[in-house]
Design a protein around this motif. Structure first.
Motif, PDB file in Angstrom:
ATOM      1  N   ASN A  68       0.829  -1.216   0.000  1.00 59.28           N
ATOM      2  CA  ASN A  68       0.000   0.000   0.000  1.00 59.28           C
ATOM      3  C   ASN A  68       0.857   1.257   0.000  1.00 59.28           C
ATOM      4  OD1 ASN A  68      -2.494  -1.324  -0.059  1.00 59.28           O
ATOM      5  ND2 ASN A  68      -2.572  -1.525   2.171  1.00 59.28           N
ATOM      6  N   ASP A  69       1.948   1.226   0.767  1.00 62.29           N
ATOM      7  CA  ASP A  69       2.862   2.366   0.782  1.00 62.29           C
ATOM      8  C   ASP A  69       3.456   2.605  -0.606  1.00 62.29           C
ATOM      9  OD1 ASP A  69       2.389   2.701   3.458  1.00 62.29           O
ATOM     10  OD2 ASP A  69       4.270   1.806   4.128  1.00 62.29           O
ATOM     11  N   ALA A  70       3.793   1.516  -1.294  1.00 64.09           N
ATOM     12  CA  ALA A  70       4.418   1.623  -2.622  1.00 64.09           C
ATOM     13  C   ALA A  70       3.482   2.271  -3.638  1.00 64.09           C
ATOM     14  CB  ALA A  70       4.842   0.242  -3.108  1.00 64.09           C
ATOM     15  N   LYS A  71       2.180   2.085  -3.449  1.00 63.39           N
ATOM     16  CA  LYS A  71       1.209   2.678  -4.380  1.00 63.39           C
ATOM     17  C   LYS A  71       1.287   4.206  -4.376  1.00 63.39           C
ATOM     18  CE  LYS A  71      -2.152  -1.123  -4.051  1.00 63.39           C
ATOM     19  NZ  LYS A  71      -3.497  -1.534  -3.545  1.00 63.39           N
ATOM     20  N   GLY A  72       1.748   4.768  -3.279  1.00 58.03           N
ATOM     21  CA  GLY A  72       1.843   6.219  -3.177  1.00 58.03           C
ATOM     22  C   GLY A  72       3.179   6.781  -3.636  1.00 58.03           C
ATOM     23  N   ILE A  73       4.049   5.927  -4.187  1.00 61.08           N
ATOM     24  CA  ILE A  73       5.370   6.370  -4.655  1.00 61.08           C
ATOM     25  C   ILE A  73       5.398   6.275  -6.174  1.00 61.08           C
ATOM     26  CG2 ILE A  73       7.855   6.001  -4.513  1.00 61.08           C
ATOM     27  CD1 ILE A  73       7.375   4.647  -1.787  1.00 61.08           C
ATOM     28  N   SER A  74       5.480   7.410  -6.833  1.00 62.70           N
ATOM     29  CA  SER A  74       5.314   7.453  -8.294  1.00 62.70           C
ATOM     30  C   SER A  74       6.383   6.664  -9.048  1.00 62.70           C
ATOM     31  CB  SER A  74       5.306   8.903  -8.780  1.00 62.70           C
ATOM     32  OG  SER A  74       6.522   9.554  -8.440  1.00 62.70           O
ATOM     33  N   ARG A  75       7.590   6.568  -8.501  1.00 64.12           N
ATOM     34  CA  ARG A  75       8.663   5.860  -9.201  1.00 64.12           C
ATOM     35  C   ARG A  75       8.472   4.350  -9.200  1.00 64.12           C
ATOM     36  NH1 ARG A  75      14.083   7.285  -9.464  1.00 64.12           N
ATOM     37  NH2 ARG A  75      14.360   5.245 -10.447  1.00 64.12           N
ATOM     38  N   ILE A  76       7.674   3.866  -8.274  1.00 62.62           N
ATOM     39  CA  ILE A  76       7.560   2.415  -8.098  1.00 62.62           C
ATOM     40  C   ILE A  76       6.276   1.891  -8.731  1.00 62.62           C
ATOM     41  CG2 ILE A  76       7.393   0.529  -6.425  1.00 62.62           C
ATOM     42  CD1 ILE A  76       9.026   2.254  -4.500  1.00 62.62           C
ATOM     43  N   GLN A  77       6.426   0.844  -9.535  1.00 64.05           N
ATOM     44  CA  GLN A  77       5.275   0.169 -10.124  1.00 64.05           C
ATOM     45  C   GLN A  77       5.081  -1.175  -9.424  1.00 64.05           C
ATOM     46  OE1 GLN A  77       5.332   0.180 -14.569  1.00 64.05           O
ATOM     47  NE2 GLN A  77       7.241   1.338 -14.347  1.00 64.05           N
TER      48      GLN A  77
END
Length: 298
Positions: free
Chosen positions: A277-286
């Motif tokens: 869920n945290d990764a969803k908020g990081i634009s660089r990470i898919q």
């Protein structure tokens, strides 16, 4: 009839066009993809093997602690290790987790200040703070634990290779994706290279040259990625890095020199729902699932 100055201009234009076509042809030749892949948690589920190896190694390192540990408690430890696997960055940490789990269950052997009242859930949430504390309070040395963990694995491989191999598994679809990939593929892992190479060969039937496997001791992953992107033969390739640890991807983002890398968090690996869920908020990470990953790699 063309004057010499006109001929000179035409000649220069012709040479410039020729050079442009040559550059375009060179770019076409190197166009493609480079994939830097984590091993454990992306290609291979090694949690069963690493937990069993850690238990064997912990018994050697701290024999007196296991006087009160019976087979039922060992089974419980292995079960908890599967839950705790997302916190492990480097293999030796498995030994620390095994000992900490013993201290959770047997108060009389406690040597750390963090064990009392500790739960598996709180270890998941606070491992980065817990690890240096117990390393200090137990007077442990990282390199010695790394060496011991490797030796235990080596001995297991030498005495019973089929059982060691059988304690690991490759995730569905990744073996064929590796075998038939048209991309440049490198393994970038904190696992000792010889174990990754052995599993690729013995379990997957794939021979990846040792110079394409960057394992424990080859430097931090961010430095390996810098090295890969700087190689002349990789110029013009689209760069992809697939990891299952969110913290590792965050480290890559902190490096401006690595801005060209496409970053992926494998949702099937050793990460938690909170991390995804945290990764969803990081634009660089898919976020990528295993099916899409296998398709991309091919």
């Amino acid at each position: 009839m063309l004057e010499s100055s006109q001929l000179s201009i035409l000649f220069c234009d012709s040479e410039a066009q020729k050079e442009l076509r040559e550059r375009e042809r060179e770019r076409a030749m190197v166009s493609g993809d480079l994939y830097a892949l984590d091993f454990d948690g992306v290609l291979c589920d090694s949690c069963g093997e690493s937990s069993l190896s850690a238990l064997k190694a912990a018994k050697i390192r701290w024999p007196s602690l296991f006087d009160q540990v019976d087979s039922a408690m060992e089974d419980w430890i292995i079960d908890q290790m599967h839950i705790l696997r997302p916190v492990v960055e480097t293999g030796y940490e498995n030994l620390l987790l095994v000992r900490l789990l013993v201290e959770l269950r047997i108060p009389s052997v406690r040597k750390s200040s963090v064990a009392q009242g500790l739960t598996v859930e709180s270890i998941l949430e606070n491992w980065s703070q817990i690890k240096p504390t117990i390393m200090s309070e137990w007077s442990e040395n990282r390199d010695l634990l790394v060496d011991l963990f490797g030796k235990v694995r080596d001995e297991w491989i030498e005495t019973d290779l089929p059982t060691w191999i059988g304690a690991n598994r490759f995730y569905p679809g990744v073996v064929d994706a590796l075998r038939f990939s048209s991309s440049e593929v490198y393994i970038v892992t904190t696992k000792q290279s010889r174990f990754a190479q052995a599993l690729l060969k013995e379990l997957a039937g794939i021979n990846i040259p040792s110079e394409r496997i960057y394992g424990l001791g080859t430097g931090p992953k961010v430095e390996v990625l810098k090295k890969l992107q700087a190689m002349p033969q990789h110029e013009g390739l689209i760069l992809h890095f697939v990891e299952d640890r969110l913290a590792t991807l965050k480290n890559v983002i902190k490096e401006p020199a690595l801005d060209k890398w496409n970053l992926y968090l494998g949702t099937w690996g050793y990460n938690t729902e909170k991390e995804r869920n945290d990764a969803k908020g990081i634009s660089r990470i898919q976020l990528v699932d295993i099916s899409q990953f296998s398709k991309n790699l091919k």
